[in-house]
Design a protein around this motif. Structure first.
Motif, PDB file in Angstrom:
ATOM      1  N   GLU A   1       0.835  -1.204   0.000  1.00 53.30           N
ATOM      2  CA  GLU A   1       0.000   0.000   0.000  1.00 53.30           C
ATOM      3  C   GLU A   1       0.868   1.252   0.000  1.00 53.30           C
ATOM      4  N   LEU A   2       1.932   1.220   0.767  1.00 54.18           N
ATOM      5  CA  LEU A   2       2.836   2.364   0.837  1.00 54.18           C
ATOM      6  C   LEU A   2       3.489   2.615  -0.522  1.00 54.18           C
ATOM      7  N   LYS A   3       3.894   1.551  -1.206  1.00 56.08           N
ATOM      8  CA  LYS A   3       4.522   1.685  -2.525  1.00 56.08           C
ATOM      9  C   LYS A   3       3.574   2.336  -3.529  1.00 56.08           C
ATOM     10  N   LEU A   4       2.334   1.854  -3.574  1.00 55.41           N
ATOM     11  CA  LEU A   4       1.370   2.396  -4.525  1.00 55.41           C
ATOM     12  C   LEU A   4       1.110   3.875  -4.273  1.00 55.41           C
ATOM     13  N   ASP A   5       1.035   4.257  -3.015  1.00 55.35           N
ATOM     14  CA  ASP A   5       0.814   5.662  -2.684  1.00 55.35           C
ATOM     15  C   ASP A   5       1.995   6.519  -3.130  1.00 55.35           C
ATOM     16  N   LEU A   6       3.213   6.020  -2.922  1.00 54.44           N
ATOM     17  CA  LEU A   6       4.404   6.772  -3.327  1.00 54.44           C
ATOM     18  C   LEU A   6       4.501   6.884  -4.849  1.00 54.44           C
ATOM     19  N   ILE A   7       4.145   5.829  -5.574  1.00 51.34           N
ATOM     20  CA  ILE A   7       4.183   5.875  -7.039  1.00 51.34           C
ATOM     21  C   ILE A   7       3.221   6.930  -7.558  1.00 51.34           C
ATOM     22  N   THR A   8       2.039   6.993  -6.966  1.00 45.81           N
ATOM     23  CA  THR A   8       1.051   8.001  -7.366  1.00 45.81           C
ATOM     24  C   THR A   8       1.590   9.413  -7.143  1.00 45.81           C
ATOM     25  N   LYS A   9       2.192   9.639  -6.000  1.00 48.68           N
ATOM     26  CA  LYS A   9       2.703  10.966  -5.671  1.00 48.68           C
ATOM     27  C   LYS A   9       3.915  11.332  -6.537  1.00 48.68           C
ATOM     28  N   ALA A  10       4.789  10.369  -6.789  1.00 51.51           N
ATOM     29  CA  ALA A  10       5.969  10.634  -7.616  1.00 51.51           C
ATOM     30  C   ALA A  10       5.570  10.920  -9.064  1.00 51.51           C
ATOM     31  N   THR A  11       4.554  10.227  -9.554  1.00 48.96           N
ATOM     32  CA  THR A  11       4.063  10.465 -10.915  1.00 48.96           C
ATOM     33  C   THR A  11       3.485  11.872 -11.035  1.00 48.96           C
ATOM     34  N   ALA A  12       2.693  12.272 -10.048  1.00 49.13           N
ATOM     35  CA  ALA A  12       2.124  13.619 -10.055  1.00 49.13           C
ATOM     36  C   ALA A  12       3.214  14.678  -9.990  1.00 49.13           C
ATOM     37  N   ASN A  13       4.265  14.392  -9.234  1.00 47.46           N
ATOM     38  CA  ASN A  13       5.377  15.336  -9.112  1.00 47.46           C
ATOM     39  C   ASN A  13       6.119  15.493 -10.444  1.00 47.46           C
ATOM     40  N   ALA A  14       6.313  14.393 -11.161  1.00 46.12           N
ATOM     41  CA  ALA A  14       6.988  14.445 -12.463  1.00 46.12           C
ATOM     42  C   ALA A  14       6.143  15.212 -13.473  1.00 46.12           C
ATOM     43  N   LYS A  15       4.833  14.958 -13.491  1.00 42.06           N
ATOM     44  CA  LYS A  15       3.943  15.654 -14.430  1.00 42.06           C
ATOM     45  C   LYS A  15       3.899  17.153 -14.125  1.00 42.06           C
ATOM     46  N   GLU A  16       3.922  17.502 -12.861  1.00 42.45           N
ATOM     47  CA  GLU A  16       3.922  18.921 -12.481  1.00 42.45           C
ATOM     48  C   GLU A  16       5.176  19.623 -12.994  1.00 42.45           C
TER      49      GLU A  16
END
Length: 261
Positions: free
Chosen positions: A184-199
């Motif tokens: 669960e922690l991994k999936l949450d971090l992947i979501t946040k890292a993806t949003a950070n890259a797109k930003e």
């Protein structure tokens, strides 16, 4: 003298023929250059490996919720039977010690006993080595405690004086710390890292007067778990997974490549 009209027109065409050819060639060249330039721009916008690329990251501090404590104890005897009787007694002392300190039977595991012969080196009166002879047997048994009550296990692992006083020489390892909700922690971090890259990509595109178009490629970096506030622990190319610290920091990166328009 009468001049033929067709001949006059033909002569005029022949006179300006080089100019017309040059004009047509120039127009064709302009058209070709325009088409080529447009294709190059379109290629840069849409071809893989081009466009705008950015790496986003995300991290989180968390506390382990599972501890594993391992240890082992050994005995020696002249015969396997004598040695086994001794280690069986020590095993009961270890289990009793764990129960007295709040460890349940479900949390403790004692492995099967391993046996190996022991040898004694022989020397003559002048100190010359003569060889080894079998002197007995050594039996070893491992112990593992797995619990979500980290405070309890930490306290027991730090103070095994009662076991030593009882004659059990327990070789205690340092506790290992794990987290049961790691997926669960991994999936949450992947979501946040993806949003950070797109930003970041949107920010670069806006600064260049462009807009992001299509996602061309996306790649996931390795998952790193290190001790929180550790100044000596470094990231590993293949990913790191710290088990020595109760308090950890997880980090992951995501690399995105977008075309622009």
């Amino acid at each position: 003298m009468e001049v033929n009209g067709n001949n006059s027109k033909g002569g005029l065409f022949l006179q300006y023929r080089p100019v017309l050819i040059a004009l047509i060639a120039g127009i064709c060249a302009i058209i070709c250059v325009s088409i080529f330039t447009g294709n190059v721009i379109q290629y840069k916008k849409n071809a893989g490996g081009t466009g705008i690329t950015a790496t986003g990251s995300a991290s989180v501090d968390f506390e382990s919720d599972l501890v594993v404590w391992r240890g082992s104890f050994s005995v020696q005897g002249d015969t396997p039977r004598i040695a086994y009787s001794s280690i069986k007694k020590d095993g009961e002392i270890v289990k009793s010690y764990l129960r007295d300190n709040g460890v349940t039977d479900d949390e403790m595991v004692l492995s099967s006993v391993s046996i190996s012969p022991t040898y004694t080196s022989q020397y003559d009166e002048e100190g010359r080595y003569l060889g080894d002879i079998q002197s007995g047997y050594e039996l070893t048994q491992s112990m593992t405690v797995t619990s979500q009550d980290i405070d309890k296990v930490e306290l027991i692992s730090r103070d095994i004086s009662n076991l030593i006083e009882s004659g059990v020489e327990l070789q205690s390892n340092l506790p290992e710390y794990y987290y049961t909700k790691l997926d669960e922690l991994k999936l949450d971090l992947i979501t946040k890292a993806t949003a950070n890259a797109k930003e970041r990509i949107d920010l670069v595109a806006s600064g260049c007067g462009a807009q992001t178009d299509q996602l061309l490629t996306a790649s996931l970096g390795v998952f790193q778990i290190t001790a929180t506030n550790s100044g000596t622990e470094s990231y590993s190319y293949g990913g790191s997974f710290n088990t020595s610290s109760r308090f950890k920091t997880a980090n992951i990166t995501v690399r995105l490549n977008y075309s622009v328009k």
